[in-house]
Write an enzyme that holds these catalytic residues in place. Sequence first.
Site, short mmCIF file in Angstrom:
data_model
loop_
_atom_site.label_atom_id
_atom_site.label_comp_id
_atom_site.label_asym_id
_atom_site.label_seq_id
_atom_site.Cartn_x
_atom_site.Cartn_y
_atom_site.Cartn_z
CB ILE A 35 6.87 -12.68 6.40
CG1 ILE A 35 5.75 -13.60 6.82
CG2 ILE A 35 7.04 -12.64 4.90
CD1 ILE A 35 4.39 -13.14 6.33
CG LEU A 52 5.47 -6.18 8.75
CD1 LEU A 52 5.80 -5.56 7.39
CD2 LEU A 52 5.96 -5.29 9.88
N GLY A 73 6.84 -5.05 3.34
CA GLY A 73 5.58 -4.88 2.63
C GLY A 73 5.71 -5.35 1.20
CE1 TYR A 136 4.41 -0.62 -3.13
CE2 TYR A 136 4.75 0.64 -5.15
CZ TYR A 136 5.23 0.15 -3.95
OH TYR A 136 6.52 0.43 -3.57
P1 NAI Z 1 11.31 -6.56 -1.42
O1 NAI Z 1 10.06 -7.23 -1.86
O2 NAI Z 1 12.59 -7.08 -1.95
O3 NAI Z 1 11.35 -6.53 0.17
C1 NAI Z 1 10.18 -6.37 0.95
C2 NAI Z 1 10.22 -7.40 2.06
O4 NAI Z 1 9.03 -7.26 2.85
C3 NAI Z 1 10.26 -8.86 1.56
O5 NAI Z 1 11.42 -9.52 2.04
C4 NAI Z 1 8.98 -9.47 2.10
O6 NAI Z 1 9.13 -10.82 2.53
C5 NAI Z 1 8.65 -8.55 3.27
N1 NAI Z 1 7.22 -8.59 3.57
C6 NAI Z 1 6.17 -8.49 2.71
N2 NAI Z 1 5.02 -8.65 3.38
C7 NAI Z 1 5.34 -8.85 4.67
C8 NAI Z 1 4.57 -9.09 5.85
N3 NAI Z 1 3.23 -9.18 5.83
N4 NAI Z 1 5.25 -9.23 7.02
C9 NAI Z 1 6.58 -9.17 7.07
N5 NAI Z 1 7.36 -8.96 5.99
C10 NAI Z 1 6.74 -8.80 4.81
O7 NAI Z 1 11.16 -4.99 -1.76
P2 NAI Z 1 12.30 -3.89 -1.83
O8 NAI Z 1 12.53 -3.55 -3.24
O9 NAI Z 1 13.44 -4.24 -0.95
O10 NAI Z 1 11.53 -2.64 -1.21
C11 NAI Z 1 11.58 -2.35 0.19
C12 NAI Z 1 10.55 -1.26 0.49
O11 NAI Z 1 10.86 -0.10 -0.26
C13 NAI Z 1 9.13 -1.67 0.12
O12 NAI Z 1 8.26 -1.17 1.11
C14 NAI Z 1 8.88 -0.95 -1.19
O13 NAI Z 1 7.53 -0.65 -1.40
C15 NAI Z 1 9.74 0.29 -1.02
N6 NAI Z 1 10.19 0.82 -2.32
C16 NAI Z 1 11.17 0.17 -3.02
C17 NAI Z 1 11.61 0.68 -4.24
C18 NAI Z 1 12.74 0.06 -5.00
O14 NAI Z 1 13.21 0.70 -5.96
N7 NAI Z 1 13.21 -1.13 -4.63
C19 NAI Z 1 11.00 1.90 -4.81
C20 NAI Z 1 9.97 2.49 -3.99
C21 NAI Z 1 9.61 1.97 -2.78
C1 15L Z 2 8.51 1.04 -6.57
O1 15L Z 2 7.79 1.51 -5.68
C2 15L Z 2 8.73 -0.42 -6.68
O2 15L Z 2 8.79 -1.04 -5.43
C3 15L Z 2 9.97 -0.76 -7.49
O3 15L Z 2 9.93 -2.12 -7.81
C4 15L Z 2 10.04 0.08 -8.77
O4 15L Z 2 8.91 -0.15 -9.57
C5 15L Z 2 10.06 1.53 -8.38
O5 15L Z 2 8.96 1.86 -7.56
C6 15L Z 2 10.08 2.45 -9.60
O6 15L Z 2 9.21 3.30 -9.74
O7 15L Z 2 11.00 2.31 -10.43
#
Ligand code: NAI
Ligand code: 15L
Length: 267
Positions: A35, A52, A73, A136
């Site tokens: 987005i 999305l 998301g 979440y």
């Molecule tokens: P992030 O926030 O850096 O990336 C998520 C992206 O989704 C953002 O660029 C945002 O603009 C986009 N987004 C949000 N709402 C939207 C919408 N309505 N339409 C289109 N795009 C949208 O998060 P990250 O850390 O890269 O995480 C990616 C995925 O992995 C997420 O779904 C998160 O829940 C999941 N996740 C990440 C973890 C981590 O350690 N980074 C741990 C567990 C799950």
């Molecule tokens: C997640 O799901 C979150 O997106 C990330 O920011 C961290 O909190 C991660 O889990 C975690 O449990 O360390």
Amino acid sequence: MIPKRILLTGAAGLLGGVLRRSFAGQFQLLRLSDIVSLGEAGEGEEIVTCDLADAAAVEALCKGMDAIIHLGGIPYETGWPELLRSNIIGTINLYEGARRAGVDRVIFASSNHATGMHPNDRTLSGESPARPDSRYGLTKAIGEDVAALYAYKHGIRSFCIRIGSCLPKPDNKRALSTWLSHGDFVRLVQVGLKADYVHEIVYGVSKNTRSWWDNSAAYRLGYEPQDDAEVYAAEVGDIELKTDLARNYQGGNFVPDEFSGRKEWLD
Ligand code: NAI
Ligand code: 15L
């Protein structure tokens, strides 16, 4: 079938950036969507700005794709309206768009927070029931069920990764159990792109000595993690886990946040 045309949602995010860099030049087409701005398209890339929550736009986004890596998301705890919109409606739109477009498989970024109310002396697997620690986390548990609907009912292979803590390196004691290195994240997504499964739930975790998760399902499908958080054990502190609930339950600080339950129920 090895996918050639891949859609990556959430491509502007942290993990999206990891995959974008690693997958550069690897596929016939990498369609990057978010987005927010994604900058200029590189060779083999296509950029599509898309919310999305917009079903028609998501349907168009999915057209012509062999596989989708769905990272888009909200990745943290916030209010129902925002989470409902981006994570629940967004994921339903994504799967429905995939169905209409005849996409072979979807890799869904679930989270360890789908099971965060389980104690951390318990070893979980992808078959362990959801016990979300937050609104979440619930959106991720629902996403896993959306994935099951579209797998068993509509034939879309679904690989749900309950990602732990995907960081360059573990930065706290909890992450010694939950860490997923960037390299292992890429390796696990590659398994999702190639392996033979119907609806699989695995944990996104490196081969950590202190892991809470039995990831044998991922290993059976070909996942070979290379990293162990234990290497960093001497460097990390425990300062951010301030309560017993945070220390003793898998979701860490998500568990005491807004907690109004009964501790004796949390076996
Ligand atoms: P992030 O926030 O850096 O990336 C998520 C992206 O989704 C953002 O660029 C945002 O603009 C986009 N987004 C949000 N709402 C939207 C919408 N309505 N339409 C289109 N795009 C949208 O998060 P990250 O850390 O890269 O995480 C990616 C995925 O992995 C997420 O779904 C998160 O829940 C999941 N996740 C990440 C973890 C981590 O350690 N980074 C741990 C567990 C799950
Ligand atoms: C997640 O799901 C979150 O997106 C990330 O920011 C961290 O909190 C991660 O889990 C975690 O449990 O360390």
